[in-house]
Design an enzyme around this catalytic site. Structure first.
Site, mmCIF file in Angstrom:
data_model
loop_
_atom_site.group_PDB
_atom_site.id
_atom_site.type_symbol
_atom_site.label_atom_id
_atom_site.label_comp_id
_atom_site.label_asym_id
_atom_site.label_seq_id
_atom_site.Cartn_x
_atom_site.Cartn_y
_atom_site.Cartn_z
ATOM 1 N N HIS A 1 -7.255 -4.774 10.318
ATOM 2 C CA HIS A 1 -7.042 -4.523 8.855
ATOM 3 C C HIS A 1 -5.537 -5.105 8.252
ATOM 4 O O HIS A 1 -4.688 -5.332 9.274
ATOM 5 C CB HIS A 1 -7.076 -2.998 8.629
ATOM 6 C CG HIS A 1 -5.785 -2.274 8.838
ATOM 7 N ND1 HIS A 1 -6.087 -0.944 9.454
ATOM 8 C CD2 HIS A 1 -4.473 -2.359 8.795
ATOM 9 C CE1 HIS A 1 -4.636 -0.368 9.647
ATOM 10 N NE2 HIS A 1 -3.743 -1.289 9.276
ATOM 11 N N ASN B 1 -7.470 -2.916 14.403
ATOM 12 C CA ASN B 1 -8.801 -3.286 13.974
ATOM 13 C C ASN B 1 -8.974 -4.453 13.120
ATOM 14 O O ASN B 1 -9.969 -4.699 12.542
ATOM 15 C CB ASN B 1 -9.572 -2.064 13.453
ATOM 16 C CG ASN B 1 -8.862 -1.514 12.236
ATOM 17 O OD1 ASN B 1 -8.028 -2.308 11.688
ATOM 18 N ND2 ASN B 1 -9.411 -0.420 11.711
ATOM 19 N N ASP C 1 0.787 -1.369 0.006
ATOM 20 C CA ASP C 1 0.093 -0.171 0.017
ATOM 21 C C ASP C 1 0.749 1.390 -0.013
ATOM 22 O O ASP C 1 1.988 1.358 0.197
ATOM 23 C CB ASP C 1 -0.971 -0.108 1.095
ATOM 24 C CG ASP C 1 -0.504 -0.477 2.422
ATOM 25 O OD1 ASP C 1 0.895 -0.425 2.550
ATOM 26 O OD2 ASP C 1 -0.974 -0.719 3.367
ATOM 27 N N GLU D 1 -9.609 -2.249 5.224
ATOM 28 C CA GLU D 1 -10.251 -1.805 6.487
ATOM 29 C C GLU D 1 -11.447 -2.683 6.750
ATOM 30 O O GLU D 1 -12.224 -2.940 5.962
ATOM 31 C CB GLU D 1 -10.691 -0.265 6.494
ATOM 32 C CG GLU D 1 -9.190 0.598 6.482
ATOM 33 C CD GLU D 1 -8.723 0.897 7.501
ATOM 34 O OE1 GLU D 1 -8.637 0.014 8.605
ATOM 35 O OE2 GLU D 1 -8.196 2.003 8.163
HETATM 36 C C1 GLP Z 1 -0.321 0.363 8.900
HETATM 37 C C2 GLP Z 1 -0.275 -0.362 7.282
HETATM 38 C C3 GLP Z 1 -0.347 -1.899 7.386
HETATM 39 C C4 GLP Z 1 0.215 -2.053 8.686
HETATM 40 C C5 GLP Z 1 -0.321 -1.776 9.987
HETATM 41 C C6 GLP Z 1 0.227 -1.994 11.312
HETATM 42 O O1 GLP Z 1 -1.776 1.211 8.560
HETATM 43 N N1 GLP Z 1 -1.196 0.191 6.217
HETATM 44 O O2 GLP Z 1 0.057 -2.585 6.403
HETATM 45 O O3 GLP Z 1 0.124 -3.865 9.068
HETATM 46 O O4 GLP Z 1 -0.372 -0.346 9.934
HETATM 47 O O5 GLP Z 1 1.339 -1.159 11.612
HETATM 48 P P1 GLP Z 1 2.537 -1.375 12.732
HETATM 49 O O6 GLP Z 1 3.251 -2.544 12.354
HETATM 50 O O7 GLP Z 1 3.162 -0.200 12.734
HETATM 51 O O8 GLP Z 1 1.724 -1.702 13.844
#
Ligand code: GLP
Length: 241
Positions: free
Chosen positions: A138, A136, A67, A143
């Site tokens: 995702h 959440n 993404d 989402e």
């Molecule tokens: C972001 C990304 C995800 C990621 C998630 C968790 O929003 N788009 O791909 O897995 O958050 O992030 P973190 O590893 O910093 O908790």
């Protein structure tokens, strides 16, 4: 789905790097599905070490990221292109021409999304997909919703995600509200999936992976249908299991 629980983030990172390295070693032009966020940073450090020590070669490896925020140039320090360059690509012998990340700055985002799906297709799919998980549930920026999309699309970020990601920006209002994300199709078609989670704020989402429910309201629950998922986590993230 396999669960591997470790005491520390360093152990999570070392183990995840081992899993990824196995794929890179077994196929010289492997396609790695990569993720941003704090979860895989330690794993990327381990991979850099292996590459610097001459134990892992990325010269033919290809990568495709999940993404990207809409509106951030690749040079913006919170863009996911910048993240990948500084946390991994700049430090290993991968050819940057073989690293792909959605472009959140193109004028025609729908056309950009279509081209991204064609690109995934032309690479022959993903050999191993690395995932973090949102508090959440995702995955990528897919989402919680009544419906999930198979293909790359523009996603509106939920308030919870904006709040969770605000720690990386000067303030919450600087967090982009939209992103381009790979859909759940290519993720579910990846040959192998490594999901990394650490910290108590992931415990609820991780628990949903063992509950007897699959729901688009918690996108990660779809992974229960995948034949080869390893969930690598610390005791805090495993706290509700
Ligand atoms: C972001 C990304 C995800 C990621 C998630 C968790 O929003 N788009 O791909 O897995 O958050 O992030 P973190 O590893 O910093 O908790």
């Amino acid at each position: 789905m396999k669960f591997k629980v470790f005491d520390s983030y360093d152990e999570i990172s070392a183990y995840s790097a081992e899993l990824l390295a196995e794929v890179v070693k077994s196929k010289e032009d492997a396609v790695l599905g990569l993720a941003t966020g704090s979860s895989p940073v330690g794993m990327y450090k381990e991979l850099i070490k292996l590459n610097k020590d001459g134990k892992l070669d990325f010269s033919k490896t290809k990568s495709i990221n999940l993404d990207e925020y809409i509106g951030l140039e690749g040079t913006h320090d919170q863009s996911y292109r910048y993240f990948m360059n500084t946390n991994l690509f700049d430090h290993i012998n991968i050819d940057k021409k073989n690293t792909f990340i959605p472009d959140g700055t193109v004028e025609d985002l729908l056309d950009g999304a279509k081209k991204y799906d064609e690109l995934i297709e032309s690479l022959g799919g993903i050999d191993v997909q690395v995932l973090g998980i949102g508090p959440n549930g995702h995955i990528g920026f897919n989402e919680p919703a009544d419906e999930l999309k198979m293909n790359t699309h523009v996603a509106e970020l939920t308030e919870e995600t904006i709040k969770a990601n605000a720690r990386f920006f000067a303030s919450e209002k600087d967090v982009p509200t939209e992103a381009v994300t790979m859909g759940v199709g290519p993720i579910m078609k990846a040959k192998k999936i490594i999901l990394i989670a650490s910290g108590a704020n992931k415990a609820w989402a991780i628990k949903s992976l063992v509950d007897d429910v699959i729901t688009t309201k918690i996108p990660a629950t779809l992974l229960k249908l995948h034949p080869d998922v390893t969930v690598v986590l610390d005791k805090e993230a495993a706290g509700m299991l």
